[in-house]
Motif scaffolding. Structure first.
Motif, PDB file in Angstrom:
ATOM      1  N   ARG A 185       3.994  12.401  -5.464  1.00 47.73           N
ATOM      2  CA  ARG A 185       4.822  13.314  -6.265  1.00 47.73           C
ATOM      3  C   ARG A 185       5.913  13.923  -5.406  1.00 47.73           C
ATOM      4  NH1 ARG A 185       6.599  14.830 -11.171  1.00 47.73           N
ATOM      5  NH2 ARG A 185       6.805  17.053 -11.317  1.00 47.73           N
ATOM      6  N   SER A 186       5.588  14.314  -4.198  1.00 52.92           N
ATOM      7  CA  SER A 186       6.567  14.883  -3.265  1.00 52.92           C
ATOM      8  C   SER A 186       7.629  13.839  -2.900  1.00 52.92           C
ATOM      9  CB  SER A 186       5.837  15.383  -2.016  1.00 52.92           C
ATOM     10  OG  SER A 186       6.750  15.842  -1.067  1.00 52.92           O
ATOM     11  N   TRP A 187       7.199  12.588  -2.657  1.00 55.37           N
ATOM     12  CA  TRP A 187       8.126  11.502  -2.310  1.00 55.37           C
ATOM     13  C   TRP A 187       9.118  11.281  -3.453  1.00 55.37           C
ATOM     14  CZ3 TRP A 187       9.455   6.667  -4.162  1.00 55.37           C
ATOM     15  CH2 TRP A 187      10.075   5.792  -3.275  1.00 55.37           C
ATOM     16  N   ILE A 188       8.610  11.277  -4.706  1.00 54.37           N
ATOM     17  CA  ILE A 188       9.474  11.076  -5.873  1.00 54.37           C
ATOM     18  C   ILE A 188      10.481  12.216  -5.983  1.00 54.37           C
ATOM     19  CG2 ILE A 188       9.511  11.043  -8.415  1.00 54.37           C
ATOM     20  CD1 ILE A 188       6.782   9.602  -8.279  1.00 54.37           C
ATOM     21  N   LEU A 199      11.753  -2.716  -0.690  1.00 53.47           N
ATOM     22  CA  LEU A 199      11.383  -1.799   0.398  1.00 53.47           C
ATOM     23  C   LEU A 199      10.930  -0.441  -0.143  1.00 53.47           C
ATOM     24  CD1 LEU A 199      14.192  -2.591   3.004  1.00 53.47           C
ATOM     25  CD2 LEU A 199      11.781  -3.273   3.076  1.00 53.47           C
ATOM     26  N   GLU A 200      11.610   0.052  -1.178  1.00 53.65           N
ATOM     27  CA  GLU A 200      11.214   1.338  -1.779  1.00 53.65           C
ATOM     28  C   GLU A 200       9.828   1.230  -2.415  1.00 53.65           C
ATOM     29  OE1 GLU A 200      12.727   4.160  -1.386  1.00 53.65           O
ATOM     30  OE2 GLU A 200      14.496   3.325  -0.422  1.00 53.65           O
ATOM     31  N   ARG A 201       9.577   0.105  -3.102  1.00 55.85           N
ATOM     32  CA  ARG A 201       8.240  -0.100  -3.696  1.00 55.85           C
ATOM     33  C   ARG A 201       7.170  -0.127  -2.617  1.00 55.85           C
ATOM     34  NH1 ARG A 201      10.688  -4.362  -6.619  1.00 55.85           N
ATOM     35  NH2 ARG A 201       9.603  -5.853  -5.285  1.00 55.85           N
ATOM     36  N   ASP A 202       7.446  -0.898  -1.534  1.00 62.36           N
ATOM     37  CA  ASP A 202       6.460  -1.005  -0.448  1.00 62.36           C
ATOM     38  C   ASP A 202       6.168   0.369   0.175  1.00 62.36           C
ATOM     39  OD1 ASP A 202       6.242  -3.733  -0.846  1.00 62.36           O
ATOM     40  OD2 ASP A 202       7.552  -4.267   0.839  1.00 62.36           O
ATOM     41  N   ALA A 203       7.231   1.141   0.392  1.00 67.88           N
ATOM     42  CA  ALA A 203       7.050   2.472   0.980  1.00 67.88           C
ATOM     43  C   ALA A 203       6.225   3.351   0.047  1.00 67.88           C
ATOM     44  CB  ALA A 203       8.406   3.115   1.258  1.00 67.88           C
ATOM     45  N   TYR A 204       6.498   3.306  -1.238  1.00 63.92           N
ATOM     46  CA  TYR A 204       5.776   4.134  -2.219  1.00 63.92           C
ATOM     47  C   TYR A 204       4.306   3.725  -2.314  1.00 63.92           C
ATOM     48  CZ  TYR A 204       4.803   6.600  -6.565  1.00 63.92           C
ATOM     49  OH  TYR A 204       4.267   7.435  -7.521  1.00 63.92           O
ATOM     50  N   LEU A 205       4.045   2.405  -2.268  1.00 61.94           N
ATOM     51  CA  LEU A 205       2.658   1.933  -2.379  1.00 61.94           C
ATOM     52  C   LEU A 205       1.815   2.280  -1.154  1.00 61.94           C
ATOM     53  CD1 LEU A 205       3.229  -1.554  -4.064  1.00 61.94           C
ATOM     54  CD2 LEU A 205       2.178   0.478  -5.085  1.00 61.94           C
ATOM     55  N   LEU A 206       2.465   2.554  -0.023  1.00 64.06           N
ATOM     56  CA  LEU A 206       1.725   2.933   1.184  1.00 64.06           C
ATOM     57  C   LEU A 206       1.238   4.389   1.137  1.00 64.06           C
ATOM     58  CD1 LEU A 206       3.848   1.167   3.947  1.00 64.06           C
ATOM     59  CD2 LEU A 206       1.546   0.572   3.186  1.00 64.06           C
ATOM     60  N   ILE A 207       1.825   5.174   0.263  1.00 62.59           N
ATOM     61  CA  ILE A 207       1.416   6.592   0.155  1.00 62.59           C
ATOM     62  C   ILE A 207       0.044   6.637  -0.525  1.00 62.59           C
ATOM     63  CG2 ILE A 207       2.016   8.851  -0.799  1.00 62.59           C
ATOM     64  CD1 ILE A 207       4.961   7.899  -0.743  1.00 62.59           C
ATOM     65  N   GLU A 208      -0.871   7.429   0.067  1.00 62.47           N
ATOM     66  CA  GLU A 208      -2.271   7.378  -0.374  1.00 62.47           C
ATOM     67  C   GLU A 208      -2.666   8.437  -1.408  1.00 62.47           C
ATOM     68  OE1 GLU A 208      -4.848   7.150   3.015  1.00 62.47           O
ATOM     69  OE2 GLU A 208      -3.752   5.464   3.842  1.00 62.47           O
ATOM     70  N   THR A 209      -2.015   9.583  -1.427  1.00 61.29           N
ATOM     71  CA  THR A 209      -2.475  10.643  -2.343  1.00 61.29           C
ATOM     72  C   THR A 209      -1.453  10.886  -3.446  1.00 61.29           C
ATOM     73  OG1 THR A 209      -1.469  12.421  -1.053  1.00 61.29           O
ATOM     74  CG2 THR A 209      -3.726  11.784  -0.472  1.00 61.29           C
ATOM     75  N   ARG A 210      -1.949  11.480  -4.541  1.00 59.45           N
ATOM     76  CA  ARG A 210      -1.065  11.791  -5.670  1.00 59.45           C
ATOM     77  C   ARG A 210      -0.026  12.832  -5.283  1.00 59.45           C
ATOM     78  NH1 ARG A 210      -4.975  12.457 -10.914  1.00 59.45           N
ATOM     79  NH2 ARG A 210      -5.687  10.310 -10.964  1.00 59.45           N
ATOM     80  N   GLU A 211      -0.466  13.815  -4.540  1.00 57.67           N
ATOM     81  CA  GLU A 211       0.450  14.883  -4.152  1.00 57.67           C
ATOM     82  C   GLU A 211       1.578  14.355  -3.274  1.00 57.67           C
ATOM     83  OE1 GLU A 211      -2.932  15.098  -3.540  1.00 57.67           O
ATOM     84  OE2 GLU A 211      -3.343  16.233  -5.358  1.00 57.67           O
ATOM     85  N   ALA A 212       1.235  13.477  -2.346  1.00 62.86           N
ATOM     86  CA  ALA A 212       2.249  12.901  -1.454  1.00 62.86           C
ATOM     87  C   ALA A 212       3.221  12.009  -2.256  1.00 62.86           C
ATOM     88  CB  ALA A 212       1.580  12.102  -0.347  1.00 62.86           C
TER      89      ALA A 212
END
Length: 179
Positions: free
Chosen positions: A166-169, A151-164
């Motif tokens: 980096r913020s998620w991490i 689920l964490e991988r899927d959520a991370y892969l849905l993020i489209e920009t580098r900045e977003a």
């Protein structure tokens, strides 16, 4: 009374078959059957009362060995048993082949699913590096464990920009540090 019921039964001990003469119960009632001493074996000159009440010698009766067996021949049973066992083995082999095919198919699906998960895991780590995470940092090692969760991988892969990303991490890492 019980010994009289089995009086004309002969047992062939070699193949354990019992043979007996065809008996007619017509015209007989329970009083016509004599009671004999079951402790002494019958002799060839013994007398037996018939349905008319007269005594009749059992020496005149046909030999018990000449009478047909009461059960099918052992060779017929053996052939039937072999046929049943052959059918059973054939069915088991067919079931075994089907089971093997199903297990092979299942194994291939599991292997394919694991390979897809590994690719997604690697892709997430590569995206983390692309957005500025150093592969020797604490955040990167945190992501090694974090991205094992589908689920964490899927959520991370849905993020489209580098900045977003980096913020998620950074948010996930801070949440992990707190607790």
């Amino acid at each position: 009374m019980l010994p009289d019921i089995f009086d004309d039964i002969a047992i062939e001990w070699t193949n354990m078959l019992g043979t007996g003469a065809q008996r007619s119960t017509q015209g007989r009632d329970s009083d016509d059957t004599p009671v004999t001493d079951s402790t002494s074996p019958p002799t060839s000159g013994s007398r037996k009362r018939g349905s008319s009440g007269a005594t009749k010698s059992t020496a005149d009766s046909p030999s018990k060995k000449a009478e047909p067996p009461m059960s099918p021949s052992s060779s017929g049973r053996a052939k039937k048993s072999k046929l049943v066992l052959a059918k059973l083995l054939s069915k088991m082999k067919a079931d075994d082949e089907q089971t093997s095919k199903a297990l092979s198919h299942l194994n291939a699906e599991q292997h394919q699913r694991r390979e897809v998960e590994r690719q997604a895991y690697r892709q997430c780590l590569q995206l983390a590096i692309d957005c500025g995470i150093d592969d020797g940092s604490e955040e990167y090692f945190f992501l090694h464990e974090h991205f094992k969760d589908e689920l964490e991988r899927d959520a991370y892969l849905l993020i489209e920009t580098r900045e977003a990303r980096r913020s998620w991490i950074q948010r996930a890492f801070e949440k992990h540090r707190r607790g």
